[in-house]
Every structure is written in C-alpha cells, then in structure tokens.
Design a protein around this motif. Structure first.
Motif, PDB file in Angstrom:
ATOM      1  N   VAL A 197      26.602  46.797  47.591  1.00  0.00           N
ATOM      2  CA  VAL A 197      27.359  45.456  47.938  1.00  0.00           C
ATOM      3  C   VAL A 197      28.144  45.396  46.033  1.00  0.00           C
ATOM      4  O   VAL A 197      27.644  46.618  44.728  1.00  0.00           O
ATOM      5  N   CYS A 198      29.272  45.598  46.765  1.00  0.00           N
ATOM      6  CA  CYS A 198      30.461  45.153  45.938  1.00  0.00           C
ATOM      7  C   CYS A 198      31.090  43.441  45.890  1.00  0.00           C
ATOM      8  O   CYS A 198      30.951  43.183  46.488  1.00  0.00           O
ATOM      9  N   ALA A 199      31.296  43.236  44.749  1.00  0.00           N
ATOM     10  CA  ALA A 199      32.148  42.109  44.088  1.00  0.00           C
ATOM     11  C   ALA A 199      33.358  41.896  43.194  1.00  0.00           C
ATOM     12  O   ALA A 199      33.383  42.353  42.370  1.00  0.00           O
ATOM     13  N   ILE A 200      34.354  40.191  43.569  1.00  0.00           N
ATOM     14  CA  ILE A 200      34.745  39.625  42.326  1.00  0.00           C
ATOM     15  C   ILE A 200      34.146  39.063  41.971  1.00  0.00           C
ATOM     16  O   ILE A 200      33.569  37.749  42.036  1.00  0.00           O
ATOM     17  N   ALA A 201      34.198  39.276  40.962  1.00  0.00           N
ATOM     18  CA  ALA A 201      33.246  38.458  39.448  1.00  0.00           C
ATOM     19  C   ALA A 201      34.470  37.802  38.472  1.00  0.00           C
ATOM     20  O   ALA A 201      35.407  38.455  38.332  1.00  0.00           O
ATOM     21  N   GLY A 202      34.489  36.023  38.534  1.00  0.00           N
ATOM     22  CA  GLY A 202      35.082  35.509  37.637  1.00  0.00           C
ATOM     23  C   GLY A 202      35.199  33.685  37.990  1.00  0.00           C
ATOM     24  O   GLY A 202      33.953  34.052  39.107  1.00  0.00           O
ATOM     25  N   THR A 228      32.299  41.125  48.088  1.00  0.00           N
ATOM     26  CA  THR A 228      31.589  39.623  48.827  1.00  0.00           C
ATOM     27  C   THR A 228      32.332  38.646  46.845  1.00  0.00           C
ATOM     28  O   THR A 228      33.274  39.516  46.070  1.00  0.00           O
ATOM     29  N   ARG A 229      31.576  37.573  46.621  1.00  0.00           N
ATOM     30  CA  ARG A 229      32.147  37.028  45.671  1.00  0.00           C
ATOM     31  C   ARG A 229      31.175  36.549  44.070  1.00  0.00           C
ATOM     32  O   ARG A 229      30.072  35.941  44.790  1.00  0.00           O
ATOM     33  N   PHE A 230      31.266  36.385  43.301  1.00  0.00           N
ATOM     34  CA  PHE A 230      30.011  36.488  41.689  1.00  0.00           C
ATOM     35  C   PHE A 230      31.227  35.179  41.303  1.00  0.00           C
ATOM     36  O   PHE A 230      31.957  35.540  40.149  1.00  0.00           O
ATOM     37  N   GLU A 231      31.135  33.971  41.148  1.00  0.00           N
ATOM     38  CA  GLU A 231      31.911  32.980  40.838  1.00  0.00           C
ATOM     39  C   GLU A 231      30.715  32.347  40.496  1.00  0.00           C
ATOM     40  O   GLU A 231      30.176  31.274  40.558  1.00  0.00           O
ATOM     41  N   TRP A 232      30.850  32.627  38.900  1.00  0.00           N
ATOM     42  CA  TRP A 232      29.640  31.745  38.190  1.00  0.00           C
ATOM     43  C   TRP A 232      30.359  32.051  36.475  1.00  0.00           C
ATOM     44  O   TRP A 232      31.525  32.323  36.232  1.00  0.00           O
ATOM     45  N   PRO A 233      30.025  30.621  35.794  1.00  0.00           N
ATOM     46  CA  PRO A 233      30.527  30.569  34.721  1.00  0.00           C
ATOM     47  C   PRO A 233      30.403  31.186  33.253  1.00  0.00           C
ATOM     48  O   PRO A 233      30.859  31.237  32.484  1.00  0.00           O
ATOM     49  N   ASP A 234      29.327  32.504  34.098  1.00  0.00           N
ATOM     50  CA  ASP A 234      28.777  32.968  32.894  1.00  0.00           C
ATOM     51  C   ASP A 234      28.446  34.650  33.003  1.00  0.00           C
ATOM     52  O   ASP A 234      27.991  34.707  34.371  1.00  0.00           O
ATOM     53  N   ALA A 235      29.273  35.489  32.211  1.00  0.00           N
ATOM     54  CA  ALA A 235      29.616  36.650  32.989  1.00  0.00           C
ATOM     55  C   ALA A 235      28.013  37.280  32.759  1.00  0.00           C
ATOM     56  O   ALA A 235      27.481  38.615  33.426  1.00  0.00           O
ATOM     57  N   GLY A 236      26.883  37.706  31.385  1.00  0.00           N
ATOM     58  CA  GLY A 236      26.039  38.130  31.132  1.00  0.00           C
ATOM     59  C   GLY A 236      24.996  37.645  33.109  1.00  0.00           C
ATOM     60  O   GLY A 236      24.314  38.811  33.758  1.00  0.00           O
ATOM     61  N   PHE A 256      36.599  36.692  31.974  1.00  0.00           N
ATOM     62  CA  PHE A 256      35.877  37.579  32.038  1.00  0.00           C
ATOM     63  C   PHE A 256      35.648  39.287  31.808  1.00  0.00           C
ATOM     64  O   PHE A 256      34.947  40.320  31.190  1.00  0.00           O
ATOM     65  N   LYS A 257      37.328  38.934  31.043  1.00  0.00           N
ATOM     66  CA  LYS A 257      37.354  40.774  31.142  1.00  0.00           C
ATOM     67  C   LYS A 257      37.409  41.457  30.065  1.00  0.00           C
ATOM     68  O   LYS A 257      37.051  42.194  29.481  1.00  0.00           O
ATOM     69  N   ALA A 258      37.273  39.996  28.389  1.00  0.00           N
ATOM     70  CA  ALA A 258      36.873  40.794  27.917  1.00  0.00           C
ATOM     71  C   ALA A 258      35.265  40.404  27.341  1.00  0.00           C
ATOM     72  O   ALA A 258      34.455  41.373  26.673  1.00  0.00           O
ATOM     73  N   ASP A 259      34.540  39.418  28.000  1.00  0.00           N
ATOM     74  CA  ASP A 259      33.277  39.021  27.794  1.00  0.00           C
ATOM     75  C   ASP A 259      32.730  40.270  27.977  1.00  0.00           C
ATOM     76  O   ASP A 259      31.362  40.313  27.992  1.00  0.00           O
ATOM     77  N   VAL A 260      33.227  40.624  29.261  1.00  0.00           N
ATOM     78  CA  VAL A 260      32.165  41.324  30.192  1.00  0.00           C
ATOM     79  C   VAL A 260      31.685  42.917  29.574  1.00  0.00           C
ATOM     80  O   VAL A 260      30.282  43.069  29.436  1.00  0.00           O
ATOM     81  N   MET A 261      32.533  43.308  28.648  1.00  0.00           N
ATOM     82  CA  MET A 261      32.412  43.928  27.619  1.00  0.00           C
ATOM     83  C   MET A 261      30.992  44.818  26.894  1.00  0.00           C
ATOM     84  O   MET A 261      30.236  45.441  26.745  1.00  0.00           O
TER      85      MET A 261
END
Length: 450
Positions: A197-202, A228-236, A256-261
């Motif tokens: 699985v791969c996904a766009i996260a945002g 697929t898409r992982f659309e959710w308000p929390d990067a964690g 999420f580009k900074a928060d995901v780090m």
C-alpha cells in the motif's frame, strides 16, 4: 510465484533462497551462478580480466532474462543500483531486502575470493558501500528483514509469513480504517497478503492526482501495489495506520510536511535542511523521510541559474522552493502575508524577506508562488497582471487547476509561465524511485496523468 532476495554479500540470500525454493517446490536462480555460466569463468576472473563494468553488463543480461521467471531469485546488492534491473526484478514479483550489521557481514564474508569494489580496507568498504546503497536498497524492496541474529530457517519463515501482523494490531488497524473511511483497504490486504500500500497523506487531499498516477505506474511495471488516500487531521494517526498496513510509501502534503517529521525514524539531509518531508518510505519497520519537492522546483528552473528570485509564501513548499533556488545560485527574497513568517524562513537560509506588499515584479527574474491560494475551488490570485513585467518566469506550485488565476495573470503580462503540474511531474519522478527503486521519465509521468 516470484520471490526476489536482494542485499549485500553475507546477508544470507543464497542459503535462504535455497530453503525457500525447496519449501515452495520452485526453481532457484542465483544471478552470480548464472553470470559465471554465461561468462564461462568465475566472478573473480571476470573482475580480474574485464573489471566491474563488464560484470555489471553480464548481470544486466541475466536479470533481464529472469523478468518473467517464476521461482526464487537471489541477486547481489549492486544489481539494484540499476533501475532497469529493479523494474525487471519487480515485475510480478515480491522483493525482500536481507540486511545485517556491518560487523556481521564482515565476519561472514571474511576469506572470500571476491575482489573489493573500492581501495578501502574490507571493513571500511562494507560500511561505505552500505551507506552509499541504502537509498537504493530501501526503494527496491517490499519487505526488509535483518538477518544478523537469525538463522536461514528463521529468515525463510519470515519471508513466508510476509511480515504478518498480530490479531491485536489487526483490530487497531481495522478501527483506524473505519475512521478514515477506508474499510475496503483492509479487505483488499486480507484478500491479497502480498499487496503493498502507498498513499497520499494530507488534510485535505481529495484533489490529489497521485492515486491516478501511481496506480497507473504500478500497473505498467507489474507491481502488486495499490495507492490510496489517508485524509485525516492528525499526522500521528496517519503514520500509525501506515505502520499497521503493508505500507511502502506516503506522499505527504498540506498540512503535515513539517509535523510528520517528529513521527519518523530518520530524515535525510535535504529534508532536514528544508524542514519539511513530502515522502515517507517504510522498510523493516522503520520510517524514512525525504523531500522531493525541491527537485520538482529545481528542474523546470535550471535555465534561470544565477537570476534574482522571489518566493511567495513561507510554509513547507516555500522552504523547498528557497532551497532549490539557492542550489541554482539565485539571489532569493521571501515574501509572505505574515512578514514574521517570511523573516523566520529567510533567516534559515540567509535570504532577504518582507511582506507581500513589498513585491516589485521588475526586480525579479523568477517568481515562485508557494501558497495554497488559487487551488480549486479558490479562484483568488495574490498578484495581478500589472504586478509583473514581460520576460519574468512565473512558477505557480499549485497544480489544480492546471491554469491557475496567477498563471493567467502572468501570461497576460507576457511572462514565461510554468504550471504546478511541472513541479508535480519532476518531484514524482524522484518520489517513485524512492518508493520503488524504478526510474521513470518526466514524459512517462505526463503520459500517465492524461
């Protein structure tokens, strides 16, 4: 069935491969053995008489011959440095990277008659090559297994189980999938344990063209992958869900580009300097962060090296743009609606800064727009045609719609314009290689997006 084992010498590819072939009643192909048969001499003799380049050419021929093979294939770590080899190995197959600590590898290969690939002492060569190949190894693999403290039988068992997850974790996985409205992904994985699985996260990310692009590319290269898409308000929560699925990669977008780090195990030097990650690669239970946005900005602007540039915005995309422009020796100014945000970003890179009201089109050779303004359904533009001068290159990183209000204004002023689709194309080329080890051209990506 096609199982591929890759990795450095001494990681157990041959012994594990023979066990798997026996248990599965499949043929076993060792590319080193096939190379020796093709050459009529041993590998040390190939290196001694003709050098590494000749060995790699023979290796390429052998790997190509196994493109449609069914069985267990063992191939050397150097093979996956060639994206053409990776494409052939991945075709209708599942790739396992076998790894081990450098000291274990050195102990296992001590006394080998294989020639070194560098002028370094053996122990230093192992460490240097492992570091240099790490990105290629991780990209080429579907599953990563540390063989350092495991017997060949234990590793073979792990390959056969394909890194399954426990019942408790499956319950948590299903709960998260329900929250994300992705219950169908759980069903797909349960029906096909070999699916990756791969996904766009945002949040939001419904507008993204990544699912369309990547699923077409996966089909083209015969890969059992689904995007697929992982659309959710929390990067964690997104990263946790990724860890509970057979996830290989995430394309990370706003916000999420900074928060995901902070949720990752390792961030590469470019992403660390930019302060943003747009690509996450998972292998061996670890999460690796990269940034390909800056490459997507850099490639279309290479002809403007040394010019004066203005970046509009101060977020993660803007940071990637500044990093790219500085790599092209440009004189960069950061402008944002919030001057303090522009100052903070500019100070990181020793640039000038200011508010948007300080924009002077006549002073810029290049303008890069790096805010979400103008992204569908937004019809606004930060600048109008009167703000530009003819001859300026205007690059809008927004790619939906393909022609944004800002691009229309720049065209009206007689500017050279670069749509955000070009950034998307070039960053996707780099991202796809990180996720799969396969090299694609910008032309192919554009074709897949039509």
């Amino acid at each position: 069935m096609k199982i591929v084992l890759v990795g450095f010498r001494g990681t157990g590819k041959t012994s594990v491969g023979r066990l798997l072939a026996e248990r599965l009643a499949l043929p076993f192909f060792d590319t080193d053995t096939l190379i020796e048969r093709r050459a009529g001499v041993s590998i040390p003799d190939i290196f001694g008489r003709h050098g590494e380049a000749h060995f790699r050419a023979l290796e390429r021929e052998v790997v190509a011959s196994l493109r449609d093979a069914e069985g267990v294939i063992s191939t050397g770590g150097g093979a996956v440095l060639d994206p053409a080899n990776v494409a052939d190995l991945r075709r209708d197959g599942r790739v396992f990277l076998l790894s081990a600590p450098p000291d274990v590898i050195q102990e296992r290969i001590a006394g080998s008659d294989r020639p070194g690939l560098t002028n370094l002492p053996p122990a230093e060569e192992v460490q240097a090559l492992l570091a240099a190949r790490k990105e290629a190894y991780i990209g080429a693999a579907d599953v990563c297994i540390d063989t350092g403290r495991r017997t060949p039988g234990e590793v073979a068992d792990m390959v056969l189980r394909e890194a399954g997850i426990s019942g408790d974790e499956k319950s948590e996985r299903n709960t998260l999938l329900e929250r994300f409205a992705l219950a169908d992904i759980g069903d797909m994985v349960d029906r096909d344990p070999g699916l990756m699985v791969c996904a766009i996260a945002g949040n939001p990310c419904a507008h993204s063209k990544s699912p369309l692009l990547y699923n077409r590319l996966f089909a083209r290269f015969g890969m059992r992958y689904h995007y697929t898409r992982f659309e959710w308000p929390d990067a964690g929560a997104i990263v946790r869900l990724a860890s509970l699925l057979p996830t290989k990669g995430l394309s990370v977008t706003i916000p999420f580009k900074a928060d995901v780090m902070r949720h990752l195990d390792l961030v590469d030097s470019h992403a660390a300097a930019i302060g943003a990650v747009n690509t996450v690669i998972r292998c061996g239970g670890r999460m690796y962060g990269y940034n390909t946005d800056w490459l997507g900005v850099r490639a279309p602007l290479a002809h403007r090296r040394g010019g004066r540039a203005v970046v509009l915005g101060a977020g993660g995309a803007a940071a990637a743009a500044v990093y790219a422009l500085l790599s092209l020796d440009m004189d960069v100014t950061v402008l944002a609606r919030t001057p303090d945000a522009a100052r903070r970003l500019a100070e990181r890179f020793t640039c000038r800064w200011g508010g948007l009201d300080e924009f002077r089109g006549s002073d810029a050779d290049v303008v890069v727009h790096a805010t979400p303004v103008g992204m569908e359904p937004d019809t606004r533009s930060l600048l109008s045609a009167s703000d530009f001068r003819a001859g300026t290159t205007v690059f809008d990183l927004v790619y939906t719609p393909p022609e944004t209000p800002l691009i229309r204004a720049a065209k009206e002023a007689g500017c050279e314009t670069i749509p955000g689709t070009e950034m998307f194309v070039h960053q996707a080329v780099a991202q796809f290689r990180l996720m799969t080890g396969i090299a694609v051209t910008p032309e192919l990506v554009r074709e897949m997006l039509r």
